[in-house]
Design an enzyme around this catalytic site. Structure first.
Site, PDB file in Angstrom:
ATOM      1  N   ARG A 235      54.108  55.302  60.896  1.00 10.96           N
ATOM      2  CA  ARG A 235      55.191  54.360  61.173  1.00 10.96           C
ATOM      3  C   ARG A 235      55.153  53.270  60.100  1.00 10.96           C
ATOM      4  O   ARG A 235      54.068  52.840  59.686  1.00 10.96           O
ATOM      5  CB  ARG A 235      55.030  53.711  62.552  1.00 10.96           C
ATOM      6  N   GLU A 264      63.431  50.975  57.732  1.00  8.27           N
ATOM      7  CA  GLU A 264      64.041  52.305  57.516  1.00  8.27           C
ATOM      8  C   GLU A 264      65.236  52.562  58.419  1.00  8.27           C
ATOM      9  O   GLU A 264      66.110  53.357  58.072  1.00  8.27           O
ATOM     10  CB  GLU A 264      62.999  53.407  57.727  1.00  8.27           C
TER      11      GLU A 264
END
Ligand SMILES: NC(=O)c1ccc[n+]([C@@H]2O[C@H](COP(=O)([O-])OP(=O)(O)OC[C@H]3O[C@@H](n4cnc5c(N)ncnc54)[C@H](O)[C@@H]3O)[C@@H](O)[C@H]2O)c1
Length: 331
Positions: A235, A264
């Site tokens: 992550r 993102e």
């Protein structure tokens, strides 16, 4: 006939969905839209089941509305359940399921590929060749069976990667807050500091939690070899992005392969050819570096994983509707 609404459906999921519907004699109504607004909530009228997949939160008013429409569950075809308010779902008599392990091989194979790309300097050769520069100088590769690979987070995915690497005769170091007996003989468990100092590639596979947020800072990058590479397919927030940018610029580490990065959600699986990345300046900087390999959170995006996400989430719906307990219920 049992009717199931499936939201955020992509074209690549259609085959698995149609096959499931035909095999199980159910009707599956699909929409590309995420389950985020009153329009989506209204679509659950007349439905028996709901399967979602999204980054945004399920709206708070959805839970009572689902109950009123007679639904018994919300299934997300992702591992993460942070999009669902589980206590609120339970208050409204809704069971919640996820797909905790759709295919550890999908992400492990991606991390293995990126490990090879870093060891073989392909990112640098790609840039040279694109500029008609075909020289080898400074880019001798490291064979994997002579390399030390460090895995931080030796869970389902990290453990699968460790086995793949071991099969290739790499030395595999592991750091995990909960070392597992069954990984001994495959992984040499060491401290995080020792792993960072010794590894030619460090691959991150922790889940995101209070202890793993900001796990990689400038001090950690300084411990790594200047020739070493970093793979992050876990992550984004596991890495302090500004520290990574500094480490790459200052050559504290040689290169990074990033499938996940902070910010993102505003970039990946979207087309930014017109507007670029100015809205996410750190990602823009990473994108501009010739020693960074960016991939748009695609490690999971394989034939097997997509099939499993569809099959497991829909099977859970039918299990709950039949009055049975799914093994993937989030308590
Ligand atoms: N890029 C992708 O497409 C993609 C797809 C699926 C999952 N993922 C990511 O991969 C992560 C790992 O998945 P998994 O199924 O292997 O999870 P998992 O829970 O099986 O393994 C995580 C491991 O990390 C360890 N860990 C947690 N915090 C730690 C810390 N601070 N320091 C050291 N070790 C720590 C845990 O003890 C556990 O062994 C997921 O949580 C997700 O973030 C990415």
């Amino acid at each position: 006939m049992t009717k199931i609404l499936m939201t955020s459906v992509r074209p690549d999921e259609a085959k698995a969905i149609n096959e499931f519907a035909a095999k199980n004699g159910v009707e599956i109504i699909t929409t590309a839209k995420p389950f985020i607004d009153d329009e989506a909530i209204a679509m659950t009228k007349g439905m028996d089941g709901l399967v979602i997949q999204q980054h945004a939160k399920v709206p708070d008013n959805a839970y009572a509305a689902l109950k009123a429409n007679g639904l018994k569950q919300i299934s997300t075809r992702t591992a993460g359940v942070d999009t669902i308010n589980i206590p609120l779902a339970h208050e409204n008599g809704l069971k919640v399921t996820n797909v905790p392990a759709y295919s550890p091989r999908s992400v492990a194979e991606h991390a293995l590929m990126q490990t090879f790309r870093l060891l073989r300097n392909t990112y640098a050769f790609d840039h040279r060749v694109a500029e008609n520069d075909y020289r080898w100088a400074g880019l001798q590769a490291t064979e994997i069976h002579s390399a030390t690979i460090g895995i931080i987070g030796v869970g389902r995915i990290g453990g699968t990667l460790a086995k793949l690497l071991k099969a290739l005769d790499a030395r595999v170091l592991g750091y995990d807050v909960k070392p597992r007996e069954e990984m001994k003989g495959i992984v040499e468990y060491v401290s995080k500091e020792e792993l960072l100092k010794q590894s030619d590639v460090v691959s991150l596979h922790v889940d995101l939690n209070d202890t793993s947020k900001g796990l990689m800072t400038i001090d950690d990058f300084k411990l790594m070899k200047p020739t070493a590479g970093l793979v992050n397919a876990s992550r984004g927030p596991v890495v302090v992005t500004k520290d990574l940018v500094t480490a790459l610029k200052n050559k504290e580490i040689a290169a990074a392969a990033l499938d996940t990065v902070e910010g993102e959600e505003h970039i990946f699986n979207q087309d930014h050819r017109q507007d670029g990345l100015a809205a996410e300046p750190l990602v823009e900087e990473l994108h501009a570096m010739d020693n960074v390999i960016l991939t748009p959170h695609i490690a999971f995006f394989t034939n097997i994983a997509v099939q499993n996400m569809v099959d497991i989430s829909l099977t859970d719906v039918l299990t709950i509707l039949a009055g049975n307990e799914s093994p993937h219920e989030c308590k």
